[in-house]
Scaffold this active site. Structure first.
Site, PDB file in Angstrom:
ATOM      1  N   LEU A  51      17.631  72.575 -15.788  1.00 58.98           N
ATOM      2  CA  LEU A  51      16.753  71.513 -16.441  1.00 58.98           C
ATOM      3  C   LEU A  51      18.093  70.804 -15.682  1.00 58.98           C
ATOM      4  O   LEU A  51      19.046  71.002 -16.092  1.00 58.98           O
ATOM      5  CB  LEU A  51      16.806  72.000 -18.195  1.00 58.98           C
ATOM      6  CG  LEU A  51      16.078  72.735 -18.780  1.00 58.98           C
ATOM      7  CD1 LEU A  51      15.884  72.785 -20.040  1.00 58.98           C
ATOM      8  CD2 LEU A  51      14.885  72.807 -18.013  1.00 58.98           C
TER       9      LEU A  51
ATOM     10  N   CYS B 291      19.059  68.826 -11.106  1.00 56.76           N
ATOM     11  CA  CYS B 291      19.059  69.230 -10.547  1.00 56.76           C
ATOM     12  C   CYS B 291      20.112  68.351  -9.216  1.00 56.76           C
ATOM     13  O   CYS B 291      19.288  67.597  -8.423  1.00 56.76           O
ATOM     14  CB  CYS B 291      18.143  69.723  -9.270  1.00 56.76           C
ATOM     15  SG  CYS B 291      17.765  70.480  -8.372  1.00 56.76           S
ATOM     16  N   GLY B 292      20.696  67.526 -10.374  1.00 58.93           N
ATOM     17  CA  GLY B 292      21.709  66.354 -10.101  1.00 58.93           C
ATOM     18  C   GLY B 292      22.250  67.088  -8.621  1.00 58.93           C
ATOM     19  O   GLY B 292      22.593  68.704  -8.051  1.00 58.93           O
ATOM     20  N   VAL B 293      23.918  66.432  -9.367  1.00 55.77           N
ATOM     21  CA  VAL B 293      25.266  67.201  -8.537  1.00 55.77           C
ATOM     22  C   VAL B 293      25.443  68.700  -9.230  1.00 55.77           C
ATOM     23  O   VAL B 293      25.671  69.463  -8.232  1.00 55.77           O
ATOM     24  CB  VAL B 293      26.410  66.053  -8.518  1.00 55.77           C
ATOM     25  CG1 VAL B 293      27.534  66.783  -8.242  1.00 55.77           C
ATOM     26  CG2 VAL B 293      26.241  65.109  -8.564  1.00 55.77           C
ATOM     27  N   VAL B 294      25.369  68.305  -9.535  1.00 58.46           N
ATOM     28  CA  VAL B 294      25.970  70.447 -10.795  1.00 58.46           C
ATOM     29  C   VAL B 294      24.331  71.179 -10.093  1.00 58.46           C
ATOM     30  O   VAL B 294      24.560  72.710  -9.821  1.00 58.46           O
ATOM     31  CB  VAL B 294      25.877  70.465 -12.375  1.00 58.46           C
ATOM     32  CG1 VAL B 294      26.583  71.309 -12.399  1.00 58.46           C
ATOM     33  CG2 VAL B 294      27.692  69.029 -12.203  1.00 58.46           C
ATOM     34  N   GLY B 295      23.532  70.626 -10.742  1.00 57.40           N
ATOM     35  CA  GLY B 295      22.328  71.385 -10.557  1.00 57.40           C
ATOM     36  C   GLY B 295      21.962  72.101  -9.117  1.00 57.40           C
ATOM     37  O   GLY B 295      21.390  73.061  -9.216  1.00 57.40           O
TER      38      GLY B 295
ATOM     39  N   GLU C 152      32.629  56.637 -12.475  1.00 56.40           N
ATOM     40  CA  GLU C 152      31.326  56.026 -11.626  1.00 56.40           C
ATOM     41  C   GLU C 152      30.783  54.465 -11.970  1.00 56.40           C
ATOM     42  O   GLU C 152      32.511  53.595 -12.352  1.00 56.40           O
ATOM     43  CB  GLU C 152      30.717  56.510 -13.587  1.00 56.40           C
ATOM     44  CG  GLU C 152      30.243  57.612 -13.351  1.00 56.40           C
ATOM     45  CD  GLU C 152      29.658  58.730 -12.500  1.00 56.40           C
ATOM     46  OE1 GLU C 152      28.643  58.468 -11.912  1.00 56.40           O
ATOM     47  OE2 GLU C 152      29.515  60.177 -12.238  1.00 56.40           O
TER      48      GLU C 152
ATOM     49  N   LYS D 193      35.429  67.057 -25.477  1.00 55.99           N
ATOM     50  CA  LYS D 193      35.838  67.621 -24.925  1.00 55.99           C
ATOM     51  C   LYS D 193      36.766  68.167 -26.157  1.00 55.99           C
ATOM     52  O   LYS D 193      37.203  68.975 -26.369  1.00 55.99           O
ATOM     53  CB  LYS D 193      36.643  67.490 -23.693  1.00 55.99           C
ATOM     54  CG  LYS D 193      35.375  67.713 -22.454  1.00 55.99           C
ATOM     55  CD  LYS D 193      35.668  66.850 -21.444  1.00 55.99           C
ATOM     56  CE  LYS D 193      35.526  66.584 -20.408  1.00 55.99           C
ATOM     57  NZ  LYS D 193      35.438  66.263 -18.845  1.00 55.99           N
TER      58      LYS D 193
END
Length: 429
Positions: A11, A13-17, A191, A206
């Site tokens: 779920l 698919c950006g930088v991490v996906g 960002e 976190k």
């Protein structure tokens, strides 16, 4: 080795996906050998299906994330879309339809980790989230597994790479906050809207996750005291250097001295140059853990970025897939201690306070009297004066935060105090 592949739904698919998908493809044989069965990318849910995604078969792309997690043949759902909704609904739906979940969603876990744990337990599935806190750094698993037989008293760390880069540049080059932020933005560390990072929201989420695991207590984001770092100045760094310190934005989770409560907080703080966290440079993360039997441990590494975060995600995927093969589940929520979360006012620490005062006799005595009246003991005082004005820097001994707040309010009311230029806690001593 089992021949039927374990199916993974992705779920986001950006930088991490995209890095998760790439590593799953390029290291498929190694992953299969480590798991004991092939692992197959069975679908990728995205918002923009027309975007070119190299290495991912077009037939795997879908915009219907709900249908993907409801398929019934998915073994593991990897959630890297972030945010609260639709992530929460997709995760709980995945559990309902037989899939375990690997998530990097710190905001959701900090807000409703208990609800997700309950849903996973109700359906007998795994919820893993190593990537939610410190990127590639193995931290969640050591806390909830390797140190499960120990008593953790304190977790203190740098858990946001953007803020550490900015503060490191201010320290090493003498740059102001805005100049350092501009450099971080130009290099891609910050960002376009850096609020979540520089105001401490990211680190606070976190901290909530870390405190919950470390102290076996449910700690929500609302329980975490938070201060941003936008008011940190070059003058603060100059004062820190005179004390043999530097400044870091820290997430601090600790037990009270009597062990009866816990606190979680995020704020800028001065720490001695001799402390291991002081040497953490640029966009790196590091977390310092103090345990009763194990002593002091530090976990260090890249805390963000596509490939480092994907490494943590895939470590969880391997663990969850192994559990699936063994028809078992890993550790669930451990909140048996149910310790109360104390307010920031009960935290005891040292303080560095910078005052703009009138340069005339009796000012120091007036200021010292205010500290004494509020039960805050002074450690050192430094005063510089010129042309009828002066700066007064006071470093205190350890005192409750509530006492400091009362002291500062009383100082503001003195005619001889022109303003409170800076208040900063001193940690790590």
């Amino acid at each position: 080795m089992r021949t039927r592949p374990l199916k993974v739904a992705l779920l986001g698919c950006g930088v991490v996906g995209s890095e998760v998908a790439r590593i799953m493809t390029t290291h498929a044989d190694d992953l299969a050998a480590r798991i004991g069965a092939p692992v197959e990318l069975a679908g990728v849910a995205v918002r923009r299906p027309d975007k070119v995604r190299g290495g991912i078969a077009p037939e795997l792309i879908t915009t219907d994330a709900t249908a993907l997690v409801k398929r019934g043949d998915i073994d593991v759902v990897v959630e890297v879309i972030g945010g609260i909704e639709p992530a929460r609904t997709l995760i709980t739906t995945a559990f309902e339809h037989g899939a375990s979940v690997v998530s990097a969603n710190k905001a959701l876990l900090a807000q409703d980790g208990a609800g997700l744990y309950e849903a996973a337990a109700r359906h007998g599935k795994d919820l893993y989230y190593e990537a939610a806190v410190a990127g590639a750094i193995p931290l969640i698993r050591p806390l909830r597994e390797s140190l499960a037989g120990d008593k953790i008293n304190r977790v203190m760390g740098i858990v946001n790479g953007t803020t550490n880069f900015i503060l490191d540049k201010m320290d090493s080059t003498g740059a102001g906050y805005q100049e350092a932020l501009d450099e971080a933005t130009a290099l891609g560390y910050a960002e376009a809207d850096p609020t979540a990072d520089v105001e401490g929201f990211d680190a606070a989420a976190k901290a909530a996750i870390l405190a919950g695991i470390a102290f076996h207590t449910r700690v929500r984001l609302d329980d975490v005291y938070r201060e941003g770092m936008t008011e940190v100045t070059a003058a603060d760094f100059a004062s820190a250097k005179r004390m043999g310190c530097t400044i870091k934005l820290l997430a601090i989770c600790e037990r009270a001295a009597d062990g009866a409560s816990v606190t979680a907080r995020v704020h800028p703080a001065m720490i001695p140059l001799s402390h291991p966290l002081a040497s953490v440079r640029e966009a790196y993360n590091a977390v310092f853990v103090e345990a009763e039997a194990a002593g002091r441990l530090m976990f260090y590494g890249p805390g963000a970025g596509g490939a480092p975060t994907a490494s943590a995600v895939l470590g969880d995927v391997v663990a969850v897939c192994r559990n699936r093969l063994n028809e078992a589940t890993g550790p669930g929520e451990s909140a048996y201690a149910q310790l109360p979360v104390s307010s920031m006012g009960e935290v005891v620490t040292r303080y560095h306070i910078s005052l703009d005062v009138a340069d005339k006799p009796g000012v120091l005595a007036q200021v010292a009297t205010v500290f004494a009246e509020h039960g805050v003991s002074i450690d050192t005082v430094r005063q510089q004066g010129k042309d009828g004005e002066a700066s007064l820097v006071v470093v205190t001994h350890r005192a409750p935060d509530a006492a400091l707040s009362g002291t500062v309010e009383a100082l503001r009311k003195l005619d001889t105090v022109r303003g409170v230029a800076s208040i900063m806690r001193v940690e790590g001593e």
